[in-house]
Enzyme design. Sequence first.
Site, PDB file in Angstrom:
ATOM      1  N   SER A  80       0.813  -1.211   0.000  1.00  0.00           N
ATOM      2  CA  SER A  80       0.000   0.000   0.000  1.00  0.00           C
ATOM      3  C   SER A  80       0.851   1.268   0.000  1.00  0.00           C
ATOM      4  CB  SER A  80      -0.891  -0.003   1.246  1.00  0.00           C
ATOM      5  OG  SER A  80      -0.084  -0.279   2.382  1.00  0.00           O
ATOM      6  N   THR A 185      -1.894   3.471   4.119  1.00  0.00           N
ATOM      7  CA  THR A 185      -0.931   4.565   4.001  1.00  0.00           C
ATOM      8  C   THR A 185      -0.087   4.661   5.261  1.00  0.00           C
ATOM      9  OG1 THR A 185      -2.436   5.837   2.646  1.00  0.00           O
ATOM     10  CG2 THR A 185      -0.832   7.113   3.905  1.00  0.00           C
ATOM     11  N   THR A 203       1.977   6.957   0.171  1.00  0.00           N
ATOM     12  CA  THR A 203       1.022   5.895  -0.157  1.00  0.00           C
ATOM     13  C   THR A 203       1.029   5.563  -1.645  1.00  0.00           C
ATOM     14  OG1 THR A 203      -1.291   5.253   0.167  1.00  0.00           O
ATOM     15  CG2 THR A 203      -0.923   7.437  -0.700  1.00  0.00           C
ATOM     16  N   ARG A 213      -6.327   9.398 -10.288  1.00  0.00           N
ATOM     17  CA  ARG A 213      -6.884   9.760  -8.970  1.00  0.00           C
ATOM     18  C   ARG A 213      -5.765  10.073  -7.964  1.00  0.00           C
ATOM     19  NH1 ARG A 213      -6.470   7.677  -3.458  1.00  0.00           N
ATOM     20  NH2 ARG A 213      -8.425   8.072  -2.394  1.00  0.00           N
ATOM     21  N   VAL A 214      -5.949  11.162  -7.253  1.00  0.00           N
ATOM     22  CA  VAL A 214      -5.023  11.510  -6.169  1.00  0.00           C
ATOM     23  C   VAL A 214      -5.841  11.560  -4.879  1.00  0.00           C
ATOM     24  CG1 VAL A 214      -3.600  13.379  -5.225  1.00  0.00           C
ATOM     25  CG2 VAL A 214      -3.409  12.763  -7.644  1.00  0.00           C
ATOM     26  N   THR A 236      -5.143   8.104   7.454  1.00  0.00           N
ATOM     27  CA  THR A 236      -5.172   6.957   6.551  1.00  0.00           C
ATOM     28  C   THR A 236      -6.639   6.575   6.352  1.00  0.00           C
ATOM     29  OG1 THR A 236      -4.442   4.671   6.204  1.00  0.00           O
ATOM     30  CG2 THR A 236      -4.794   5.339   8.478  1.00  0.00           C
ATOM     31  N   GLY A 237      -6.911   5.867   5.253  1.00  0.00           N
ATOM     32  CA  GLY A 237      -8.292   5.506   4.966  1.00  0.00           C
ATOM     33  C   GLY A 237      -8.743   6.123   3.662  1.00  0.00           C
TER      34      GLY A 237
HETATM   35  N1  ASP Z   1      -5.554   7.636   2.246  1.00  0.00           N
HETATM   36  C1  ASP Z   1      -5.127   6.834   1.119  1.00  0.00           C
HETATM   37  C2  ASP Z   1      -5.761   7.354  -0.126  1.00  0.00           C
HETATM   38  O1  ASP Z   1      -6.933   7.656  -0.117  1.00  0.00           O
HETATM   39  C3  ASP Z   1      -5.460   5.396   1.245  1.00  0.00           C
HETATM   40  C4  ASP Z   1      -4.937   4.702   2.449  1.00  0.00           C
HETATM   41  O2  ASP Z   1      -4.779   5.260   3.524  1.00  0.00           O
HETATM   42  O3  ASP Z   1      -4.626   3.539   2.292  1.00  0.00           O
HETATM   43  O4  ASP Z   1      -5.105   7.391  -1.138  1.00  0.00           O
END
Ligand code: ASP
Length: 321
Positions: A80, A185, A203, A213-214, A236-237
């Site tokens: 990830s 992340t 990440t 996509r960002v 994260t998320g």
């Molecule tokens: N926050 C990250 C994103 O949306 C994803 C993740 O935390 O795994 O790109």
Amino acid sequence: MPTRRDFLITGGIGLGAVVVGKHAATASPSNRTAPVVISTWPHGIPANEAAWKVLDSGGYALDAVEAGVRVPEGDPEVMSVGYGGLPDEDGVVTLDSCIMDEKWRCGAVAFVRNFKHPVSIARKVMERTRHILLVGEGAEKFARMMGFQEENLLTEAARRRWLRWKANLSEKDNLLPAVEGNHDTIGMVALDTHYRLAGACTTSGLSNKLHGRVGDSPIIGAGLYVDGEVGGASATGVGEAVIRTAGSFLIVEKMREGMSPQEACEEAIRRVMKMNPENPHVAFIALDKEGNIGAATNYDKFQYALYRDGTNSLHTVTPIR
Ligand code: ASP
């Protein structure tokens, strides 16, 4: 809803490696504690280890967070972040990262291909340009100019996961990212022995995301924010939900208003839940300039790694419902 006390009890269950460092933390007369480093997920344990080496020898928080998050960036087992990260819908690994110091200086890169350590490119953006965020081809051109080496980031394991996703696409799939538990992340915030704060976030983003996509991770104020006079936070998320709430900035502002890092993280999660009715998975960590930490989430499996008082430990966070 977990109270601070619940958090201390339930969050104190260490599940992972515990490593004892050379020195105990320095407690100043005002009960401040440094150094401290906090980061997201179990891969935060080896990342903290690298950061602690810098902090424990009296080094700079900014060097610590860069060294720390480079560990999962370079680890192909971490699918990830960085090398070995899961690709987007076209099978391309695209990376996002940012870094911020105690004086509001920051740098970021997004949609970067073929460079393993976007955090170090982000730091160069911060130190060598007047800009904050470079994306795509421009960021890659800048990275080449700065002497970073290009390499293929798609490992065989990540390619197989992508192929499996591709082979299973059906008319039920839509252009929302299909997430296979990939909220991993690394966000990190550190306080050094001189009470300087810094943070970094890096990440490969949501797996199978739309090409281009960002997420939140390279967005200052969303995936990361640091104010040397107050504290720092990282996320994260599901990045879209974090951007919508300006989550990390919100936490720092709440700390400025007097909330503890824990209260501020919980407030940000409640804000995410209010503003995103589908309740996407999000987690936050925070560290204030005194060395106090916080962490909150709305889902079951979030863990953070904390290196403090010479001990590196993994903690599970009780979700807010
Ligand atoms: N926050 C990250 C994103 O949306 C994803 C993740 O935390 O795994 O790109």
